[in-house]
Design an enzyme around this catalytic site. Structure first.
Site, PDB file in Angstrom:
ATOM      1  N   THR A 193       0.962  -1.298   0.122  1.00 46.85           N
ATOM      2  CA  THR A 193      -0.020  -0.066  -0.021  1.00 46.85           C
ATOM      3  C   THR A 193       0.821   1.454   0.066  1.00 46.85           C
ATOM      4  O   THR A 193       1.824   1.111   0.750  1.00 46.85           O
ATOM      5  CB  THR A 193      -0.821  -0.039   1.446  1.00 46.85           C
ATOM      6  OG1 THR A 193      -1.839  -1.125   1.152  1.00 46.85           O
ATOM      7  CG2 THR A 193      -1.793   1.353   1.364  1.00 46.85           C
ATOM      8  N   VAL A 222     -12.445  -5.694   1.758  1.00 43.27           N
ATOM      9  CA  VAL A 222     -12.038  -4.326   2.053  1.00 43.27           C
ATOM     10  C   VAL A 222     -11.053  -4.170   3.201  1.00 43.27           C
ATOM     11  O   VAL A 222     -11.214  -5.021   4.304  1.00 43.27           O
ATOM     12  CB  VAL A 222     -12.910  -3.239   2.248  1.00 43.27           C
ATOM     13  CG1 VAL A 222     -12.532  -2.053   2.565  1.00 43.27           C
ATOM     14  CG2 VAL A 222     -14.005  -3.168   1.020  1.00 43.27           C
ATOM     15  N   GLY A 223      -9.879  -3.894   2.738  1.00 44.36           N
ATOM     16  CA  GLY A 223      -8.767  -3.658   3.881  1.00 44.36           C
ATOM     17  C   GLY A 223      -8.889  -2.263   4.618  1.00 44.36           C
ATOM     18  O   GLY A 223      -9.759  -1.725   4.753  1.00 44.36           O
ATOM     19  N   GLY A 247      -4.434  -5.628   6.391  1.00 45.56           N
ATOM     20  CA  GLY A 247      -5.265  -4.522   6.684  1.00 45.56           C
ATOM     21  C   GLY A 247      -5.916  -4.912   8.026  1.00 45.56           C
ATOM     22  O   GLY A 247      -6.629  -4.299   8.696  1.00 45.56           O
TER      23      GLY A 247
END
Length: 338
Positions: A193, A222-223, A247
């Site tokens: 990221t 979704v992180g 995440g």
């Protein structure tokens, strides 16, 4: 009495770790502001993102403009399997993008599970500025982006699609720990990221976070990157923090918010990152040996600190003195988990 001993022990651990940690000092108070600002970001490709952001800052742009520009660079100019248009897809072969942006005054916006739209960080800023909401997801995020003038296009590259086809042969999913790597900028093996923080010449803070998420994730996962308080948090009164790695651990600990709140209590950015890492270890000691978690923080005076679970995390720092600096973060564990 037992609770008090545990508290004192935790504080001693944090203090000892902080004495060994390395950070980037701002020098005299407000020196980063006086010199026109500072930009920091995660990983070696953060050098290019920082330089794109610095062009905005050095021209008198705001910290918010700078982090958006830096994140846009990572989303389009960088071809990276975990950020933007070159990201690897989920286990169904679908590329989804997540991003968030936050101003130091508390305004923020985010998108998650966004398909076929380039520059999710700019869509996130539009959510912040042009809607009463903080986050839009999936089809709704795509509809909003198109209504705002963004163009729908197929982003999945042939290389990413081929990687997905090869993964389907084994269909195994296990996040890998980032190990020690050459700190040479542009090392494409060092990826994750992009989290970016900036302070401008007026002392205003902002941050952005953008990612294509974990490769081969379950469709709809979704992180932390688009979640304000998990992957990113910014407060002009204190400082800013961003995260990288797995995440789910950042979400479980509201990690970036935690780092900023620890700075509010008087910790330096380095101490706050180390204390947040210690919390991850205490909560999930066995899991922490097989995953990577990294934090990067900057105070309102421009002091920078970082810490990770495992070696291998590097971060980039950019200011008037130097635009291509890379630093290796200290870590809890000495090497990759066995």
């Amino acid at each position: 009495m037992k609770g008090r001993r545990k508290f004192l022990g935790d504080m001693a651990l944090t203090a000892a770790a902080a004495s060994l940690a390395r950070g980037v000092m701002a020098g005299p108070a407000q020196s980063a502001v006086a010199s026109g600002g500072r930009v920091v970001s995660t990983w070696d490709f953060g050098v290019g993102a920082n330089q794109a952001a610095w062009r905005k800052l050095s021209a008198g742009g705001s910290a918010l403009d700078a982090v958006e520009q830096g994140a846009r660079w990572a989303e389009s100019e960088l071809c990276n399997p975990t950020v933007g248009r070159c990201g690897n897809p989920d286990r169904d072969g679908v590329l989804t993008l997540d991003a968030s942006i936050m101003d130091g005054d508390g305004r923020c916006g985010a998108v998650a599970a966004l398909e076929d739209i380039d520059h999710p960080v700019s869509v996130a800023r539009r959510v912040m500025e042009d809607t009463p909401h903080v986050m839009l997801v999936g089809e709704g995020a795509q509809q909003f982006a198109m209504a705002q003038g963004f163009h729908k296009q197929r982003l999945l590259t042939p290389e990413a699609e081929q990687a997905w086809q090869e993964w389907r042969e084994r269909a195994e999913y296990q996040p890998r720990i980032n190990v020690e790597r050459n700190l040479k900028p542009g090392n494409k093996e060092n990826h994750d990221t992009l989290g970016m923080l900036a302070i401008d010449g007026n002392g205003r803070l902002a941050g952005a976070c953008t990612t294509s998420g974990m490769a081969w994730k379950m469709h709809g996962r979704v992180g932390d990157s688009p979640l304000i308080g998990a992957g990113l948090y910014v407060d002009n009164e204190v400082g800013a923090a961003t995260a990288s790695g797995v995440g789910e651990e950042m979400i479980r600990n509201a990690a970036s918010f935690l780092v900023v709140e620890l700075m509010r209590q008087g910790m330096t950015p380095m101490q706050a990152c180390r204390a947040a890492i210690a919390r991850v270890v205490r909560k999930r000691p066995e899991a922490s040996k097989s995953l990577q978690v990294c934090f990067l923080a900057m105070s309102r005076d421009g002091e920078v600190g970082a810490f990770a679970l495992h070696p291998g995390f590097v971060y980039a720092v950019c200011d008037a003195g130097r635009q291509d600096a890379l630093h290796a973060s200290d870590a809890v564990y000495d090497g990759a988990a066995t």
